[in-house]
Design a protein around this motif. Structure first.
Motif, PDB file in Angstrom:
ATOM      1  N   CYS A   1     -26.903   9.433  -1.500  1.00  0.00           N
ATOM      2  CA  CYS A   1     -28.169   9.434  -0.754  1.00  0.00           C
ATOM      3  C   CYS A   1     -29.387   9.380  -1.659  1.00  0.00           C
TER       4      CYS A   1
ATOM      5  N   TYR B   1     -33.027   7.247  -1.055  1.00  0.00           N
ATOM      6  CA  TYR B   1     -34.136   8.167  -0.789  1.00  0.00           C
ATOM      7  C   TYR B   1     -35.259   7.945  -1.806  1.00  0.00           C
TER       8      TYR B   1
ATOM      9  N   SER C   1     -35.260   9.838   7.995  1.00  0.00           N
ATOM     10  CA  SER C   1     -33.800   9.884   8.031  1.00  0.00           C
ATOM     11  C   SER C   1     -33.216  10.067   6.626  1.00  0.00           C
TER      12      SER C   1
ATOM     13  N   ALA D   1     -31.160  13.259   5.153  1.00  0.00           N
ATOM     14  CA  ALA D   1     -29.857  13.033   4.534  1.00  0.00           C
ATOM     15  C   ALA D   1     -29.825  13.622   3.132  1.00  0.00           C
ATOM     16  N   LYS D   2     -30.899  13.416   2.394  1.00  0.00           N
ATOM     17  CA  LYS D   2     -30.980  13.968   1.042  1.00  0.00           C
ATOM     18  C   LYS D   2     -30.956  15.486   1.055  1.00  0.00           C
TER      19      LYS D   2
ATOM     20  N   THR E   1     -27.390  16.819   2.151  1.00  0.00           N
ATOM     21  CA  THR E   1     -26.390  16.613   1.107  1.00  0.00           C
ATOM     22  C   THR E   1     -26.693  17.490  -0.109  1.00  0.00           C
TER      23      THR E   1
END
Length: 241
Positions: free
Chosen positions: A155, A159, A175, A179-180, A183
């Protein structure tokens, strides 16, 4: 590890939501409490474990790195939740995040060394049982590695691009940011999983833990201890099960 309320690419696309100010800080709170407790216990036990094998040395370094990483979580929790002064976000970016990532990659490096080492010795052993145990240990370490670290690094690249390019929409930026962050939580959760690895894969650690807690090992473990002690006479032995 920037404050989640910051804007992206200099625009007004704010990431500050209940997810970033409440949910993620709460997850870090849980990880902090569990990670600090488990790694403090692991560090205490490792003080009494002799550094006679490279495997033990690697695990001791990982334990110290995880303990230091755990100590950075309160700063991120306070910065992301917005209950601390704005100056704390600057401290997180300049110092706390540096310590976090530095210790994360120290842990990754030592896990890589363990995998290269718990692999080299597999091919030097003639016993099928020893080879199966070594394969199991390698698989366990790689499984934790893949679960905790691979998603974040997958990710991280998109990002970073979203933060430096104007071609991403606001929704795409949000988004990728979420996600970053999630994770990264997985990467942080590694500090809770490592002590479990010490317990199941390192016999000297498990033996010393039971001794310090005044508990008795199971009969099967007693046999393993006896075997590992006899194997200390062999130059390529390693006290893991």
């Amino acid at each position: 590890m920037l404050n989640s309320s910051s804007s992206s690419s200099g625009n007004n696309c704010s990431h500050s939501t209940v997810i970033t100010t409440t949910v993620i800080p709460l997850l870090y709170c849980l990880i902090f409490l569990a990670g600090l407790s488990l790694n403090a216990l692991a560090a205490w036990v490792f003080l009494y474990v002799s550094s006679t094998k490279s495997f033990i040395v690697y695990l001791k370094n990982i334990a110290v790195a995880d303990l230091l990483m755990s100590l950075t979580f309160p700063f991120k929790i306070l910065a992301d939740s917005g209950i601390a002064p704005a100056e704390l976000s600057l401290f997180v970016c300049r110092y706390s995040a540096v310590v976090f990532y530095m210790n994360m990659y120290i842990g990754i490096t030592f896990f890589g060394l363990i995998g290269f080492d718990s692999s080299y010795k597999k091919f030097r052993r003639s016993s099928d049982t020893a080879k199966r145990k070594t394969s199991r240990n390698i698989f366990t370490i790689m499984f934790v590695f893949v679960i905790c670290f691979v998603p974040y690094h997958l990710c991280r690249t998109p990002y970073t691009l979203s933060q430096t390019s104007s071609q991403f929409t606001c929704q795409s930026q949000k988004s990728l940011f979420y996600a970053k962050e999630f994770t990264l939580v997985l990467s942080a959760a590694n500090v809770c999983l490592d002590p479990i690895i010490y317990f199941f894969l390192c016999l000297p650690f498990r033996e010393k833990l039971y001794q310090k807690l005044h508990l008795k090992l199971k009969a099967s473990s007693d046999v393993e201890i006896s075997k590992s002690r006899r194997s200390n006479t062999l130059p390529e032995s390693i006290n893991i099960v």
